[in-house]
Design a protein around this motif. Sequence first.
Motif, PDB file in Angstrom:
ATOM      1  N   LEU A  25      40.979  41.565  53.297  1.00 43.85           N
ATOM      2  CA  LEU A  25      39.548  41.670  53.039  1.00 43.85           C
ATOM      3  C   LEU A  25      39.248  41.339  51.577  1.00 43.85           C
ATOM      4  O   LEU A  25      38.219  40.740  51.254  1.00 43.85           O
ATOM      5  CB  LEU A  25      39.032  43.063  53.400  1.00 43.85           C
ATOM      6  N   GLY A  26      40.172  41.711  50.688  1.00 45.96           N
ATOM      7  CA  GLY A  26      40.030  41.296  49.300  1.00 45.96           C
ATOM      8  C   GLY A  26      39.999  39.780  49.203  1.00 45.96           C
ATOM      9  O   GLY A  26      39.094  39.188  48.609  1.00 45.96           O
ATOM     10  N   GLY A  27      40.984  39.148  49.839  1.00 47.74           N
ATOM     11  CA  GLY A  27      41.045  37.688  49.831  1.00 47.74           C
ATOM     12  C   GLY A  27      39.785  37.073  50.404  1.00 47.74           C
ATOM     13  O   GLY A  27      39.332  36.022  49.958  1.00 47.74           O
ATOM     14  N   MET A  28      39.191  37.754  51.380  1.00 51.84           N
ATOM     15  CA  MET A  28      37.966  37.239  51.998  1.00 51.84           C
ATOM     16  C   MET A  28      36.849  37.116  50.962  1.00 51.84           C
ATOM     17  O   MET A  28      36.160  36.094  50.907  1.00 51.84           O
ATOM     18  CB  MET A  28      37.534  38.170  53.129  1.00 51.84           C
ATOM     19  N   PHE A  29      36.678  38.147  50.125  1.00 52.79           N
ATOM     20  CA  PHE A  29      35.599  38.086  49.126  1.00 52.79           C
ATOM     21  C   PHE A  29      35.830  36.937  48.160  1.00 52.79           C
ATOM     22  O   PHE A  29      34.898  36.242  47.772  1.00 52.79           O
ATOM     23  CB  PHE A  29      35.494  39.413  48.369  1.00 52.79           C
ATOM     24  N   SER A  30      37.100  36.737  47.773  1.00 49.40           N
ATOM     25  CA  SER A  30      37.392  35.645  46.856  1.00 49.40           C
ATOM     26  C   SER A  30      37.128  34.288  47.516  1.00 49.40           C
ATOM     27  O   SER A  30      36.444  33.436  46.961  1.00 49.40           O
ATOM     28  CB  SER A  30      38.848  35.755  46.403  1.00 49.40           C
ATOM     29  N   GLU A  31      37.652  34.109  48.723  1.00 47.93           N
ATOM     30  CA  GLU A  31      37.561  32.788  49.348  1.00 47.93           C
ATOM     31  C   GLU A  31      36.147  32.495  49.839  1.00 47.93           C
ATOM     32  O   GLU A  31      35.708  31.347  49.810  1.00 47.93           O
ATOM     33  CB  GLU A  31      38.597  32.657  50.477  1.00 47.93           C
ATOM     34  N   ARG A  32      35.408  33.513  50.274  1.00 45.97           N
ATOM     35  CA  ARG A  32      34.025  33.250  50.672  1.00 45.97           C
ATOM     36  C   ARG A  32      33.180  32.820  49.481  1.00 45.97           C
ATOM     37  O   ARG A  32      32.152  32.180  49.637  1.00 45.97           O
ATOM     38  CB  ARG A  32      33.403  34.491  51.335  1.00 45.97           C
ATOM     39  N   SER A  33      33.614  33.201  48.260  1.00 47.84           N
ATOM     40  CA  SER A  33      32.870  32.761  47.074  1.00 47.84           C
ATOM     41  C   SER A  33      33.336  31.387  46.608  1.00 47.84           C
ATOM     42  O   SER A  33      32.803  30.830  45.660  1.00 47.84           O
ATOM     43  CB  SER A  33      33.037  33.773  45.940  1.00 47.84           C
ATOM     44  N   GLY A  34      34.373  30.838  47.269  1.00 50.40           N
ATOM     45  CA  GLY A  34      34.816  29.485  46.948  1.00 50.40           C
ATOM     46  C   GLY A  34      36.080  29.403  46.113  1.00 50.40           C
ATOM     47  O   GLY A  34      36.458  28.328  45.663  1.00 50.40           O
ATOM     48  N   VAL A  35      36.749  30.548  45.877  1.00 44.29           N
ATOM     49  CA  VAL A  35      37.973  30.505  45.075  1.00 44.29           C
ATOM     50  C   VAL A  35      39.171  30.831  45.961  1.00 44.29           C
ATOM     51  O   VAL A  35      39.266  31.931  46.513  1.00 44.29           O
ATOM     52  CB  VAL A  35      37.903  31.497  43.898  1.00 44.29           C
ATOM     53  N   ILE A  36      40.098  29.864  46.110  1.00 44.45           N
ATOM     54  CA  ILE A  36      41.312  30.071  46.895  1.00 44.45           C
ATOM     55  C   ILE A  36      42.123  31.190  46.257  1.00 44.45           C
ATOM     56  O   ILE A  36      42.277  31.230  45.037  1.00 44.45           O
ATOM     57  CB  ILE A  36      42.174  28.792  46.923  1.00 44.45           C
ATOM     58  N   ASN A  37      42.636  32.080  47.092  1.00 39.39           N
ATOM     59  CA  ASN A  37      43.434  33.157  46.513  1.00 39.39           C
ATOM     60  C   ASN A  37      44.800  33.258  47.172  1.00 39.39           C
ATOM     61  O   ASN A  37      45.005  34.037  48.094  1.00 39.39           O
ATOM     62  CB  ASN A  37      42.683  34.477  46.635  1.00 39.39           C
ATOM     63  N   ARG A 155      24.384  35.727  48.601  1.00 45.51           N
ATOM     64  CA  ARG A 155      24.643  34.887  47.422  1.00 45.51           C
ATOM     65  C   ARG A 155      26.110  34.484  47.351  1.00 45.51           C
ATOM     66  O   ARG A 155      26.440  33.339  47.051  1.00 45.51           O
ATOM     67  CB  ARG A 155      24.277  35.656  46.160  1.00 45.51           C
ATOM     68  N   LEU A 156      26.985  35.461  47.646  1.00 46.66           N
ATOM     69  CA  LEU A 156      28.420  35.188  47.595  1.00 46.66           C
ATOM     70  C   LEU A 156      28.774  34.053  48.559  1.00 46.66           C
ATOM     71  O   LEU A 156      29.479  33.105  48.218  1.00 46.66           O
ATOM     72  CB  LEU A 156      29.213  36.450  47.955  1.00 46.66           C
ATOM     73  N   ARG A 157      28.245  34.160  49.784  1.00 46.83           N
ATOM     74  CA  ARG A 157      28.553  33.126  50.776  1.00 46.83           C
ATOM     75  C   ARG A 157      27.937  31.793  50.368  1.00 46.83           C
ATOM     76  O   ARG A 157      28.530  30.735  50.570  1.00 46.83           O
ATOM     77  CB  ARG A 157      28.047  33.557  52.149  1.00 46.83           C
ATOM     78  N   GLU A 161      29.725  28.079  50.027  1.00 48.07           N
ATOM     79  CA  GLU A 161      29.399  26.978  50.934  1.00 48.07           C
ATOM     80  C   GLU A 161      28.783  25.801  50.181  1.00 48.07           C
ATOM     81  O   GLU A 161      29.153  24.656  50.389  1.00 48.07           O
ATOM     82  CB  GLU A 161      28.414  27.455  52.014  1.00 48.07           C
ATOM     83  N   ASN A 162      27.812  26.096  49.341  1.00 47.40           N
ATOM     84  CA  ASN A 162      27.087  25.014  48.677  1.00 47.40           C
ATOM     85  C   ASN A 162      26.608  25.463  47.300  1.00 47.40           C
ATOM     86  O   ASN A 162      25.463  25.879  47.126  1.00 47.40           O
ATOM     87  CB  ASN A 162      25.901  24.595  49.558  1.00 47.40           C
ATOM     88  N   PRO A 163      27.512  25.409  46.324  1.00 48.42           N
ATOM     89  CA  PRO A 163      27.161  25.949  45.004  1.00 48.42           C
ATOM     90  C   PRO A 163      25.991  25.222  44.339  1.00 48.42           C
ATOM     91  O   PRO A 163      25.209  25.849  43.636  1.00 48.42           O
ATOM     92  CB  PRO A 163      28.451  25.772  44.195  1.00 48.42           C
ATOM     93  N   GLU A 164      25.838  23.909  44.595  1.00 44.22           N
ATOM     94  CA  GLU A 164      24.732  23.168  43.976  1.00 44.22           C
ATOM     95  C   GLU A 164      23.393  23.750  44.428  1.00 44.22           C
ATOM     96  O   GLU A 164      22.512  24.029  43.627  1.00 44.22           O
ATOM     97  CB  GLU A 164      24.796  21.676  44.336  1.00 44.22           C
TER      98      GLU A 164
END
Lengths: 296, 352
Positions: A25-37, A155-157, A161-164
């Motif tokens: 679940l920790g990894g989920m927060f990181s990866e959903r924000s766009g950072v591979i963990n 916002r995290l998601r 998905e689309n930071p721009e």
Amino acid sequence: MTEIFTISLIWSTIRLSTPLILAALGGMFSERSGVINIALEGMMLAGAFTAAAVTYAVGSPFVGLVAGMGAGIVIAAIHAIACIRYRADQVVTGTAINILMIGVPGFLSGAFFLSSGSTPQIPKEHLIPWTPIWIAVLLVPLSWYVLYKTPFGLRLRSVGENPEAADAAGVPVARMRYAGVLLSGLLAGIGGAYLSIGQSSLFTRNMTSGRGFIALAALIFGKWRPVQTMLACLLFGLTEAVTIQMQGVVKLPSGEDIPVQFIHMVPYVLTIIVLAGFIGSSRPPKALGIPYQKER
Amino acid sequence: MNLLRELLFPLIAVVAAFIVGGILILIIGDNPLQAYALLFGSALSWPVGIGYTLFYATPLIFTGLAVMVAFRCGLLNIGAEGQLYIGAFATAWVGITFANLSPWLLIPLCFVAAILGGGVWGAIPGVLKARFGSHEVINTIMLNFIAVALLSYFTQYHYKTPGDPIMETVPIGSGAHIARLGKVIHGLPEFIPLNVAFVLALICCGLVYLFLWRTKWGYELRATGTNPSAAEYGGISVRKQIIVAMTISGALAGMVGINEVLGYRYRYYDGFSDNYGFTGIAVALLGRNHPVGVIISALLFAVLQRGGIPVDAFTEHVTKDIVQVLQGTIILFVAAEAFFRGPFAKFGLLKR
């Protein structure tokens, strides 16, 4: 065959799944924000070592647990600063952290405990076998709620998905990603702490033995979603529990032990299959792994 | 000037990592200069230190090249660890099964087995990426664990001497042994396992260079890495390049088995790799994904590995874990190169 499927199997599945759920679940927060963990392993090791060392020194497992979370956050901060601020390759940075965290606990325990990589034994009354399990249980609905029902989650998601577009809408991309990575460190830190001061009573060299990577596999198998990820962790925990219970009990018709190695492979093989799209499809967040640079 | 810039940042990263390591050593109450003197002094002493350092450098050159070839095609091969295990087991299997063949036939067969074994294991994530678009990083991580489990099964249930408490296979036939360099180099004792595989590793550096920069196939591979859509538009099959790059990458990693099995232990030893596959990522990165850079950085990491042993033994508190601390810090600094670029640009020292 029936003697394996007992209450003790359920209990051992819960115990083995707990660190996976926390880290995944920790990894989920990181990866959903766009950072591979892929540094979950290193973050767990940091949490496990620090929790054990502090609990031993202070005599309070709760202080130890908090210290373990803190250590996870510190390691996550290194990952976050390198990946977000300096736009380093996220996989390479994660690998660096994993290598670093093989060394650091051994280095520190050599200095403080004059041992070759483990902490001294912690007395039984200073262990917390239950707290991390409850945290993991509560965390699943909580992280579902945070991810899907709060502005923070949205916002995290969106930055994953689309930071721009998120940036154009006024979402602070970098800050959201920092939050995601630091949360992953905090949760992986608890997962690690559970290994050293919950499940056992000391830190031993490389005690995570790949659990950070199984958690990562569960995250992918669970399609980066909280409830599915928990189910994947329970499945992977169950396979491990079965291998432990089977040893020496269940035999092949020829009278030999069933090779546990094949059961060990299950999580990894399943992850490859699901990633290739054979069982439904597992699609990562669109901007996963891509550093974001604001237009100037 | 260009060459200088290529050398500058890796050098700064290494120096910075040694400073960080030095501060850590100071904090735990030892003298960093003494520790580093021990480290380099022992690793660079002739003949034992240098012999072992070159021996440790051999697998790192292979894995560094492996990661580099994939990287030039835009792929990150985290799976060299699994590929080198498969290569090592394959070469041991040939060495055991055909033990009675003449060395002239057996040794080439063993080489081919190592190359094929690693190549096949590398090709799997290549095919998965080309066919299903699934990310090679995840698949190579998963395949590492699968390889370890699979080989542990074969070692334990099929190729172990019955009753042997150690997880290792029966020995390979003596016809499959390759020569140690102590036989030909004057003054180098033969107990040092530095062997022909080291020379092979250097030859591979040359071959990889020729392949990537002097052939049409290498050009296509690099073009795919630089800009896949432009390559596709120019008539290069990106999918094919991905599979080719991962296969070559895996084959190079598999050649670690030649050093380990045919030149050192003369059997397959379960779990022998000291993170060679992961260190290979550091080697490639620090070596700027160039064969010459790979040799230099493999030597540096080998020095650390060899030098860690006396540091552990002869300092008060410092353990050999300092090696991993330095390695991790070096990769971190190389990866986050922008960290140093900032201040350099500020003072006008670096014009891009």
